[in-house]
Design an enzyme around this catalytic site. Structure first.
Site, PDB file in Angstrom:
ATOM      1  N   HIS A  29     -48.613   8.897  34.914  1.00  0.00           N
ATOM      2  CA  HIS A  29     -48.517   9.048  33.449  1.00  0.00           C
ATOM      3  C   HIS A  29     -48.648   7.681  32.787  1.00  0.00           C
ATOM      4  O   HIS A  29     -47.686   7.099  32.289  1.00  0.00           O
ATOM      5  CB  HIS A  29     -47.201   9.730  33.065  1.00  0.00           C
ATOM      6  CG  HIS A  29     -47.156  11.171  33.456  1.00  0.00           C
ATOM      7  ND1 HIS A  29     -46.527  11.616  34.597  1.00  0.00           N
ATOM      8  CD2 HIS A  29     -47.689  12.270  32.868  1.00  0.00           C
ATOM      9  CE1 HIS A  29     -46.654  12.929  34.693  1.00  0.00           C
ATOM     10  NE2 HIS A  29     -47.362  13.351  33.659  1.00  0.00           N
ATOM     11  N   ALA A  32     -49.770  20.398  48.131  1.00  0.00           N
ATOM     12  CA  ALA A  32     -49.459  20.131  46.723  1.00  0.00           C
ATOM     13  C   ALA A  32     -50.508  20.700  45.792  1.00  0.00           C
ATOM     14  O   ALA A  32     -50.194  21.148  44.680  1.00  0.00           O
ATOM     15  CB  ALA A  32     -49.334  18.613  46.500  1.00  0.00           C
ATOM     16  N   GLN A  33     -51.771  20.728  46.228  1.00  0.00           N
ATOM     17  CA  GLN A  33     -52.863  21.089  45.332  1.00  0.00           C
ATOM     18  C   GLN A  33     -53.278  22.554  45.409  1.00  0.00           C
ATOM     19  O   GLN A  33     -53.689  23.126  44.400  1.00  0.00           O
ATOM     20  CB  GLN A  33     -54.078  20.203  45.613  1.00  0.00           C
ATOM     21  CG  GLN A  33     -53.880  18.751  45.197  1.00  0.00           C
ATOM     22  CD  GLN A  33     -53.566  18.619  43.732  1.00  0.00           C
ATOM     23  OE1 GLN A  33     -52.393  18.519  43.357  1.00  0.00           O
ATOM     24  NE2 GLN A  33     -54.567  18.623  42.895  1.00  0.00           N
TER      25      GLN A  33
END
EC number: 3.1.4.35
Length: 482
Positions: A241, A426-427
């Site tokens: 981020h 995770a994906q």
């Protein structure tokens, strides 16, 4: 001179056959031959006579016969052989598309050479990110289990703090975008890893001008530069981020949404549901916003804190009533990026999409919310070489949070635990159950996105499923026998 050996000079033919001692037919045959034709001399018994200075002299009773050396048979064989070779080559060419392969290999080599050059820039950026991560880890290790106060650039207890940039901007354009860059900015394939912060600021500045925002809101160009610089400098150096992520979202939304450049402003690197509530800043956020999208509300607050400064207020020339509408639109869109509201927003859009009405304000508002959500989590729409580094950055940010939670004895979300998560695990679920359903719903309204956005998501899902199969196979091989 017939009793003497004959010279082999170029005039040999005419000299040898200038008397009547030779067969006129042989002379005629010889004279009709081309200059480079090989000849044979045959005596009266049919034996070959060696043509050299030591050759025996011919006599009227023992005339030599002159005959051309025939090569027709060998020539025919050679022609036949060449013909066969040509046919075989043609068949190979058809079977293996030699010419096409040559062209393809040449093009690929050119692309690889260009990629090698560009990858060098990407590696530098990623290495810088890794070094920043190492510094953060070292800092956490040196502090041990001590709770850290938030090092935000924005002080949550000081509502009146000015967030002006540390440096001013030049009045002249620092960068001029090439036509190639301008066209690339409009495509999901744009590689965000090859650009420095100042270059990304110039790209954002171009978007404002190109979308007509500068003219529509009568924005002072220098004020726009300061606004963008203040936005960039109030992003933290998080693995994921960060300002580059902000630019990704803005670039993906280019042409659709006005002010998405501030949607993750001053993100602390934790999410709402698992953000450690042990730090003073986190507690203040939760209390201030009543646990309702505290991070997203904070992004809005910082954005409007910057807008409150005259030197950065790009809406200074907008009428008060219009500014209220703009402010509400900004708040609505930034709050829509809270993943806790994903199901709610997508379900609302699904109810409208089959009978969508662009003249209906609620319909358009819902569409904007879905679009900014798509762009906020759109990395997997991009090519693998652009998308995959973002997965590494996001997982690193998750792992930093979970490591801190473990050190403080707090529960850890499974999808953030470095001991349980792999890149494929995770994906796969995220792509299959979040990204593809959302983009396929938008595709009902905009069918043209299937090829450039939805299909890449499906390819990405397949890519990670293949990686998971490989990981599972490797785990099976290395598993100890019982």
């Amino acid at each position: 001179g017939q009793s003497q050996p004959h010279s082999l000079e170029p005039r040999y033919y005419s000299d040898v056959f200038s008397t009547s001692n030779y067969c006129p037919k042989c002379v005629l045959n010889l004279l009709c031959l081309s200059r480079n034709t090989a000849i044979l001399l045959i005596d009266s018994e049919g034996a070959l006579v060696s043509i050299d200075p030591s050759m025996p002299a011919n006599t009227p009773n023992n005339l030599y016969k002159v005959m051309p050396h025939s090569t027709n048979q060998g020539g025919e064989k050679e022609d036949m052989f060449q013909n066969v070779l040509s046919q075989v080559a043609e068949q190979f060419n058809r079977a293996f598309r030699i010419n096409e392969l040559k062209t393809e290999v040449t093009n690929r080599l050119a692309m690889l050479e260009k990629r090698v050059e560009l990858e060098g820039l990407k590696v530098v950026e990623i290495e810088k990110c890794k070094n920043d991560l190492k510094k953060l880890r070292d800092e956490m290790t040196s502090r041990g289990g001590v709770r850290m106060n938030c090092n935000c650039k924005y002080n949550f207890t000081d509502d009146g703090k000015k967030l002006s940039p540390r440096r001013d901007v030049p009045s002249y354009p620092k960068y001029t975008l090439s036509q190639e860059t301008i066209e690339a900015l409009k495509k999901p394939t744009f590689d965000v890893w090859h650009w420095e912060h100042n270059e990304m600021l110039s790209c954002l500045e171009y978007m404002y001008h190109d979308l007509g925002l500068v003219k529509e809101f009568n924005i002072n160009p220098i004020t726009l530069k300061r606004w963008l610089l203040a936005i960039q400098e109030n992003y933290r150096d998080n693995p994921f981020h960060n300002f580059r992520h902000c630019f990704c979202v803005s670039q993906m939304m280019y042409g659709m949404i006005h002010l998405s450049a501030c949607h993750d402003l001053d993100h602390p690197g934790y999410n709402n549901t698992t953000m450690p509530l042990t730090t003073l800043s986190a507690l203040l956020l939760a209390v201030r916003y009543n646990d309702i999208s505290p991070l997203e509300n904070h992004h809005c607050a910082v954005a409007f804190q910057i807008l409150s400064m005259p030197e950065c207020n790009i809406f200074a020339n907008v009428e008060p009533d219009s500014f209220k509408q703009i402010r509400q639109a900004i708040i609505t869109l930034i709050l829509a990026t809270d993943m806790a509201r994903h199901g709610e927003i997508l379900d609302s859009f699904k109810q409208k999409v089959d009978n969508f009405d662009f003249t209906n304000e609620e319909h358009v508002k819902c569409l904007k919310m879905v679009l900014i959500k798509c762009c906020d989590i759109s990395n997997e729409v991009r090519p693998t070489e652009v998308a995959e580094p973002w997965v590494d950055c996001l997982l690193e940010e998750y792992f930093m949070q979970s490591d801190r939670e473990k050190s403080e004895g707090l529960p850890v979300a499974p999808f953030m635990d470095r001991d349980k998560v792999t890149k494929p695990t995770a994906q796969i679920g995220f792509i299959k159950f979040v990204l593809i359903p959302m983009f396929e719903t938008v595709m009902k309204l905009f069918p043209q996105i299937e090829e450039i956005m939805v299909q890449p998501l499906r390819d990405s899902r397949d890519h990670y499923e293949e990686l998971k199969q490989i990981d599972d196979a490797m785990s099976e091989v290395t598993r100890p026998c019982m």
